[in-house]
Write a protein that holds these residues in place. Sequence first.
Motif, short mmCIF file in Angstrom:
data_model
loop_
_atom_site.label_atom_id
_atom_site.label_comp_id
_atom_site.label_asym_id
_atom_site.label_seq_id
_atom_site.Cartn_x
_atom_site.Cartn_y
_atom_site.Cartn_z
N SER A 34 6.70 -5.77 1.83
CA SER A 34 6.76 -7.24 1.74
C SER A 34 7.76 -7.70 0.68
N ASN A 35 7.81 -6.98 -0.47
CA ASN A 35 8.62 -7.44 -1.59
C ASN A 35 9.84 -6.58 -1.90
N GLY A 36 9.99 -5.47 -1.18
CA GLY A 36 11.22 -4.69 -1.26
C GLY A 36 11.50 -3.97 -2.56
N ARG A 57 18.86 -7.95 -7.29
CA ARG A 57 19.33 -7.97 -5.91
C ARG A 57 18.47 -7.05 -5.05
N ARG A 58 17.99 -7.59 -3.94
CA ARG A 58 17.13 -6.79 -3.06
C ARG A 58 17.98 -5.79 -2.28
N VAL A 59 17.51 -4.53 -2.25
CA VAL A 59 18.22 -3.47 -1.54
C VAL A 59 17.24 -2.69 -0.67
N ILE A 94 10.09 -2.26 -8.39
CA ILE A 94 9.19 -2.35 -7.24
C ILE A 94 8.10 -3.33 -7.65
N GLY A 95 7.99 -4.45 -6.93
CA GLY A 95 7.06 -5.49 -7.35
C GLY A 95 7.46 -6.02 -8.72
N GLY A 149 0.81 -1.20 0.00
CA GLY A 149 0.00 0.00 0.00
C GLY A 149 0.85 1.26 0.00
N THR A 150 1.80 1.35 0.92
CA THR A 150 2.82 2.40 0.92
C THR A 150 4.15 1.67 0.94
#
Length: 229
Positions: A62-64, A70-72, A85-86, A41-42
């Motif tokens: 939730s998904n970063g 690579r997740r940051v 994003i998503g 949502g935000t």
Amino acid sequence: MVTFIEILNGVNEGSRLQLRDGMTLGRSQADIVIKDPKVSGTHAQVALDGKAQLVLLDLDSSNGLYISGRRVKKVALIPGVIFEIGRTQFKVVSVEEEEAGSFERLLTWRNILSAKIPDSKIENTLPSFEIERFSPALKLTFLRGIQADEEIILGYGPRTAGADSLDIELLDVDAPRDAFKFVALPGQVQLKVLAIGRVTLNNKKVSAETLHDGDMIAVGSTVIKVSYL
């Protein structure tokens, strides 16, 4: 220089949006709304770092945020940077301040169509159906799916919903072009299913049913709650 993000895929592909300190990005409760079911949502917020450089901060989503798979936790908003994003991909772009006003754009099929219609030679004709008031009015609350948290209030009908509808647009990838319509009845509203078998009412496949307060309409992964006002 003024910083923008350009949407590279998804519902608003091609849109360019100016970024400012404090702006939020998310699926519903945000300054920049991203129609993506994998977005919170935000989801993230634009901020200034110690060098007065704009950065994008993950808000414990939730998904970063991702760069090159690579997740940051933070993305430096430097021209040329591509992040996700998503399922939606963005590219950071900057322009001179005097160009900023004409550079920003939000592309949807609705506003593209609106821009094209004045140039089209289309005769204005009266509708072939009679418009009737919904009394009481009908409220649609999207509980699940890409449009979760949206609300639509309908005061008259008939109204048609579907993926290609100019009336009630369904963004779900599994939504039929013409899914269902609402028709006025005395003191109530009737649901007429246009895509039989792909729309359910309270988990049942129907063709036409009178709606009651609290009924649930489902299309793909989208669930819509019906309320009378």
